[in-house]
Design an enzyme around this catalytic site. Structure first.
Site, PDB file in Angstrom:
ATOM      1  N   TYR A 163      12.927   6.085   6.764  1.00  0.00           N
ATOM      2  CA  TYR A 163      13.078   7.392   6.144  1.00  0.00           C
ATOM      3  C   TYR A 163      13.652   7.279   4.871  1.00  0.00           C
ATOM      4  O   TYR A 163      13.063   8.072   3.831  1.00  0.00           O
ATOM      5  CB  TYR A 163      14.286   7.922   6.930  1.00  0.00           C
ATOM      6  CG  TYR A 163      14.695   9.489   6.487  1.00  0.00           C
ATOM      7  CD1 TYR A 163      14.213  10.499   6.921  1.00  0.00           C
ATOM      8  CD2 TYR A 163      15.833   9.444   5.621  1.00  0.00           C
ATOM      9  CE1 TYR A 163      14.663  11.617   6.466  1.00  0.00           C
ATOM     10  CE2 TYR A 163      16.364  10.745   5.252  1.00  0.00           C
ATOM     11  CZ  TYR A 163      15.774  11.796   5.735  1.00  0.00           C
ATOM     12  OH  TYR A 163      16.052  12.919   5.193  1.00  0.00           O
TER      13      TYR A 163
ATOM     14  N   ARG B 184      32.353   8.909   4.735  1.00  0.00           N
ATOM     15  CA  ARG B 184      31.508   9.857   4.467  1.00  0.00           C
ATOM     16  C   ARG B 184      32.020  10.983   3.628  1.00  0.00           C
ATOM     17  O   ARG B 184      32.856  11.485   3.953  1.00  0.00           O
ATOM     18  CB  ARG B 184      30.725  10.492   5.726  1.00  0.00           C
ATOM     19  CG  ARG B 184      30.078   9.366   6.589  1.00  0.00           C
ATOM     20  CD  ARG B 184      28.855   8.869   5.801  1.00  0.00           C
ATOM     21  NE  ARG B 184      28.043   7.890   6.705  1.00  0.00           N
ATOM     22  CZ  ARG B 184      28.228   6.391   6.520  1.00  0.00           C
ATOM     23  NH1 ARG B 184      29.006   6.095   5.872  1.00  0.00           N
ATOM     24  NH2 ARG B 184      27.335   5.882   7.314  1.00  0.00           N
TER      25      ARG B 184
ATOM     26  N   ASP C 180      28.362   0.776  13.381  1.00  0.00           N
ATOM     27  CA  ASP C 180      28.738   1.653  12.515  1.00  0.00           C
ATOM     28  C   ASP C 180      27.978   2.101  11.442  1.00  0.00           C
ATOM     29  O   ASP C 180      28.112   3.300  10.933  1.00  0.00           O
ATOM     30  CB  ASP C 180      29.865   0.942  11.536  1.00  0.00           C
ATOM     31  CG  ASP C 180      31.320   1.168  12.378  1.00  0.00           C
ATOM     32  OD1 ASP C 180      31.568   2.129  13.194  1.00  0.00           O
ATOM     33  OD2 ASP C 180      32.098   0.192  12.247  1.00  0.00           O
TER      34      ASP C 180
END
Length: 316
Positions: free
Chosen positions: A138, A210, A272
């Site tokens: 991707y 994040r 993770d």
């Protein structure tokens, strides 16, 4: 007259742009908006893509369509992610060029950045090394959009560009627990385990960090990029570094917003993924110093409320 074609118009970001255009600031005078879904054309097919562009002949395109998935789906299917996204991107950009489209804004992702890097990452660092191995298919396919944009500009003067949002979430997300992204997956899982009276299991240790961006904030920024940002080089659309949260903190906000009363456990046998992807929004702030992001907790609450209200029809 500005005719805007949005590929991937029925996905998370497409629906957010649709909401902003139709319900909030509205389409400007002389703007026509067309939102495509996968039912309208198979963008992995060159003829299908060309036909839809010839039918609509857009002056502007927001290109959101992609094969997407969460960490575990990517780890299993890197080849499919590479091939499908390369076909989609090449078909859309070339069909836009052939149709005389003056501007295309494509959507990249922070996962395209090198795995081994210094932080914060910025727009100049995209091609500085291999991406994380979990989703290299991707990531490389998305990087190639930046390469192709530069080539269209060099050879044809086309101002095709790309934005790089951090982790997007909001109403109309894909809440699939197995294949979806971390936040919508947590919301769905917490909703179900609350009903069943079971503990909420969060995959991984909860330590990765994040930057999350609310889909409606991203939609407003997309419209600004489409109308006013004139660079071919991409731009990161993100909250600041100071707004980065750990997966554990995100899970705690979901628990609070859904009033989840059970135990929360962390399954450290699950991967993770990348521990951090901290991105700089300095370039965005140079252009838009006053842009106000929706506070994380408020955005999660609105997303949870939407999911509960639309549970029967939400993607999951």
């Amino acid at each position: 007259m500005m005719k805007v074609l949005v590929t991937g118009g029925s996905g998370l970001v497409g629906k957010a742009i649709q909401h902003v255009v139709r319900e909030e600031e509205g389409a400007r005078e002389g703007e026509e908006w067309i939102f495509l879904s996968s039912k309208d054309a198979d963008l992995t097919n060159k003829e299908d893509t060309r036909a839809v562009f010839e039918r609509h002949r857009p002056t502007h395109v927001i290109h959101l369509a992609a094969m997407v998935g969460g960490l575990f789906k990517n780890m299993k299917s890197n080849l499919e992610f590479w091939r499908n996204n390369v076909y989609i991107n090449d078909n859309v950009l070339q069909a836009a060029h052939e149709a005389g489209t003056v501007k295309v804004v494509s959507c990249l992702s922070t996962c395209i950045f090198p795995d081994k890097t210094t932080y914060p990452i910025d727009e100049t660092m995209i091609h500085n090394g291999p991406p994380h191995e979990s989703n290299f298919g991707y990531s490389y396919a998305k990087r190639m959009i930046d390469v192709q944009n530069k080539a269209y500009f060099q050879q044809h003067g086309r101002r095709y560009t790309a934005v790089i949002p951090t982790n997007v979430f909001g109403p109309d997300d894909n809440f699939n627990i197995e294949d979806g992204h971390v936040l919508p997956g947590l919301i769905h899982k917490a909703y179900l385990t609350q009903k069943e009276g079971k503990p909420l299991t969060v995959w991984g240790s909860g330590t990765p960090r994040r930057q999350f961006i609310y889909s409606l904030d991203l939609a407003h920024l997309f419209l600004w990029v489409l109308r006013e940002y004139s660079e071919v080089d991409p731009i990161i659309l993100s909250v600041g570094e100071e707004d980065e949260v750990s997966i554990k903190e995100a899970a705690e906000v979901v628990v609070e917003c859904l009033a989840f009363k059970g135990e929360v456990v962390y399954d450290t046998s699950k991967s993770d993924g990348q521990l951090k992807k901290t991105a700089s929004n300095a370039k965005l702030r140079k252009y838009r110093p006053d842009f106000k992001f929706t506070p994380f907790k408020q955005a999660v609450k609105e997303t949870c409320d939407w999911f509960v209200a639309n549970y029967d029809t939400a993607r999951k």
